[in-house]
Motif scaffolding. Structure first.
Motif, PDB file in Angstrom:
ATOM      1  N   ASP A  83      17.234   1.696  -9.611  1.00 48.56           N
ATOM      2  CA  ASP A  83      16.831   3.067  -9.265  1.00 48.56           C
ATOM      3  C   ASP A  83      15.419   3.364  -9.772  1.00 48.56           C
ATOM      4  O   ASP A  83      14.637   4.005  -9.077  1.00 48.56           O
ATOM      5  N   LYS A  84      15.116   2.880 -10.969  1.00 48.13           N
ATOM      6  CA  LYS A  84      13.786   3.101 -11.544  1.00 48.13           C
ATOM      7  C   LYS A  84      12.704   2.426 -10.691  1.00 48.13           C
ATOM      8  O   LYS A  84      11.645   3.000 -10.435  1.00 48.13           O
ATOM      9  N   GLU A  85      12.995   1.211 -10.228  1.00 45.15           N
ATOM     10  CA  GLU A  85      12.038   0.501  -9.393  1.00 45.15           C
ATOM     11  C   GLU A  85      11.906   1.188  -8.031  1.00 45.15           C
ATOM     12  O   GLU A  85      10.808   1.342  -7.505  1.00 45.15           O
ATOM     13  N   ARG A  86      13.025   1.628  -7.476  1.00 44.42           N
ATOM     14  CA  ARG A  86      13.004   2.328  -6.187  1.00 44.42           C
ATOM     15  C   ARG A  86      12.150   3.598  -6.282  1.00 44.42           C
ATOM     16  O   ARG A  86      11.397   3.919  -5.365  1.00 44.42           O
ATOM     17  N   GLN A  87      12.243   4.298  -7.393  1.00 43.23           N
ATOM     18  CA  GLN A  87      11.431   5.506  -7.590  1.00 43.23           C
ATOM     19  C   GLN A  87       9.939   5.162  -7.586  1.00 43.23           C
ATOM     20  O   GLN A  87       9.133   5.891  -7.014  1.00 43.23           O
ATOM     21  N   ALA A  88       9.576   4.058  -8.216  1.00 46.49           N
ATOM     22  CA  ALA A  88       8.166   3.638  -8.205  1.00 46.49           C
ATOM     23  C   ALA A  88       7.728   3.308  -6.782  1.00 46.49           C
ATOM     24  O   ALA A  88       6.627   3.676  -6.365  1.00 46.49           O
ATOM     25  N   PRO A 138       0.334   3.423  -3.647  1.00 52.21           N
ATOM     26  CA  PRO A 138       1.091   4.390  -4.449  1.00 52.21           C
ATOM     27  C   PRO A 138       2.296   3.743  -5.123  1.00 52.21           C
ATOM     28  O   PRO A 138       3.066   3.035  -4.490  1.00 52.21           O
ATOM     29  N   GLY A 139       2.406   3.958  -6.403  1.00 51.07           N
ATOM     30  CA  GLY A 139       3.524   3.432  -7.166  1.00 51.07           C
ATOM     31  C   GLY A 139       3.239   2.153  -7.927  1.00 51.07           C
ATOM     32  O   GLY A 139       3.978   1.819  -8.853  1.00 51.07           O
ATOM     33  N   TYR A 144      -0.879 -11.302  -9.952  1.00 52.30           N
ATOM     34  CA  TYR A 144       0.487 -11.825  -9.830  1.00 52.30           C
ATOM     35  C   TYR A 144       1.496 -10.686  -9.700  1.00 52.30           C
ATOM     36  O   TYR A 144       2.367 -10.707  -8.827  1.00 52.30           O
ATOM     37  N   ASN A 145       1.360  -9.705 -10.558  1.00 52.82           N
ATOM     38  CA  ASN A 145       2.313  -8.599 -10.522  1.00 52.82           C
ATOM     39  C   ASN A 145       2.166  -7.757  -9.265  1.00 52.82           C
ATOM     40  O   ASN A 145       3.150  -7.219  -8.766  1.00 52.82           O
ATOM     41  N   TYR A 146       0.949  -7.665  -8.731  1.00 53.29           N
ATOM     42  CA  TYR A 146       0.830  -6.963  -7.454  1.00 53.29           C
ATOM     43  C   TYR A 146       1.580  -7.720  -6.362  1.00 53.29           C
ATOM     44  O   TYR A 146       2.271  -7.119  -5.545  1.00 53.29           O
ATOM     45  N   PHE A 147       1.473  -9.034  -6.361  1.00 53.41           N
ATOM     46  CA  PHE A 147       2.204  -9.821  -5.373  1.00 53.41           C
ATOM     47  C   PHE A 147       3.718  -9.609  -5.515  1.00 53.41           C
ATOM     48  O   PHE A 147       4.428  -9.493  -4.519  1.00 53.41           O
ATOM     49  N   ILE A 148       4.213  -9.573  -6.743  1.00 57.86           N
ATOM     50  CA  ILE A 148       5.651  -9.345  -6.957  1.00 57.86           C
ATOM     51  C   ILE A 148       6.026  -7.950  -6.460  1.00 57.86           C
ATOM     52  O   ILE A 148       7.002  -7.777  -5.724  1.00 57.86           O
ATOM     53  N   PHE A 150       4.457  -6.052  -4.256  1.00 59.83           N
ATOM     54  CA  PHE A 150       4.298  -6.032  -2.803  1.00 59.83           C
ATOM     55  C   PHE A 150       5.506  -6.663  -2.109  1.00 59.83           C
ATOM     56  O   PHE A 150       6.066  -6.107  -1.165  1.00 59.83           O
ATOM     57  N   GLN A 151       5.913  -7.834  -2.583  1.00 60.44           N
ATOM     58  CA  GLN A 151       7.031  -8.540  -1.961  1.00 60.44           C
ATOM     59  C   GLN A 151       8.327  -7.746  -2.074  1.00 60.44           C
ATOM     60  O   GLN A 151       9.116  -7.678  -1.134  1.00 60.44           O
ATOM     61  N   ARG A 152       8.542  -7.159  -3.227  1.00 60.59           N
ATOM     62  CA  ARG A 152       9.773  -6.402  -3.443  1.00 60.59           C
ATOM     63  C   ARG A 152       9.750  -5.087  -2.671  1.00 60.59           C
ATOM     64  O   ARG A 152      10.744  -4.701  -2.067  1.00 60.59           O
ATOM     65  N   LYS A 153       8.634  -4.407  -2.659  1.00 64.42           N
ATOM     66  CA  LYS A 153       8.540  -3.109  -1.981  1.00 64.42           C
ATOM     67  C   LYS A 153       8.644  -3.256  -0.464  1.00 64.42           C
ATOM     68  O   LYS A 153       9.324  -2.481   0.195  1.00 64.42           O
ATOM     69  N   TYR A 154       7.954  -4.241   0.093  1.00 61.20           N
ATOM     70  CA  TYR A 154       7.879  -4.392   1.543  1.00 61.20           C
ATOM     71  C   TYR A 154       8.791  -5.492   2.092  1.00 61.20           C
ATOM     72  O   TYR A 154       8.676  -5.859   3.258  1.00 61.20           O
TER      73      TYR A 154
END
Length: 155
Positions: free
Chosen positions: A36-41, A66-67, A134-138, A140-144
């Protein structure tokens, strides 16, 4: 008789392979569960801007997603968790795939893959650049719901 045993063995191996494939697919869903915390971000509409730079190499990436800043500071593994060589190796793979997708706008959304990333493996960009990229790639992959390499985008 040998032919029948061989056919049975091949069928068994085919069923076993299918079973392993299905088991692997099931574990993928579990590994990519979003808290839920990640989904909010991910759902944040507040405009974050994260600057990734190394003054010595005159390298800069500006991420306006954003996020991401919130996710980086609350969800991502802390700085120092990964070694620089780990980050560099993963970034090389993901940058290659990212750039490949930028060049194929008919196959991959140009809204997601807008610009190429000029990342050269022979340049030492430093820990901070590699960590944030690296963290942006993670993120990005998880969000999209994308995959930029053979590894699951885990946190």
């Amino acid at each position: 008789m040998k032919r029948k045993i061989l056919n049975t063995s091949l069928k068994f191996m085919g069923v076993l392979s299918l079973g392993l494939l299905l088991a692997h697919c099931g574990s993928t869903k579990e590994a990519l569960s979003i808290s839920d915390k990640e989904r909010q971000a991910f759902e944040s509409t507040k405009g974050d801007t994260v600057r990734i730079a190394n003054e010595e190499t005159e390298y800069e990436i500006i991420i306006i997603d954003p996020g991401f800043y919130t996710w980086l500071n609350s969800i991502a593994r802390p700085e120092g968790y990964y070694s620089q060589s780990f980050l560099e190796n993963r970034n090389i793979l993901m940058v290659m795939e990212w750039n490949r997708r930028v060049l194929q706008p008919a196959q991959f959304s140009p809204n997601l893959y807008e610009l190429q990333i000029d990342y050269k493996s022979e340049i030492d960009y430093g820990y901070e650049v590699n960590y944030k990229l690296y963290n942006y790639f993670i993120y990005f992959q998880r969000k999209y719901n994308q995959r930029l390499g053979p590894f699951l985008p885990r946190i």
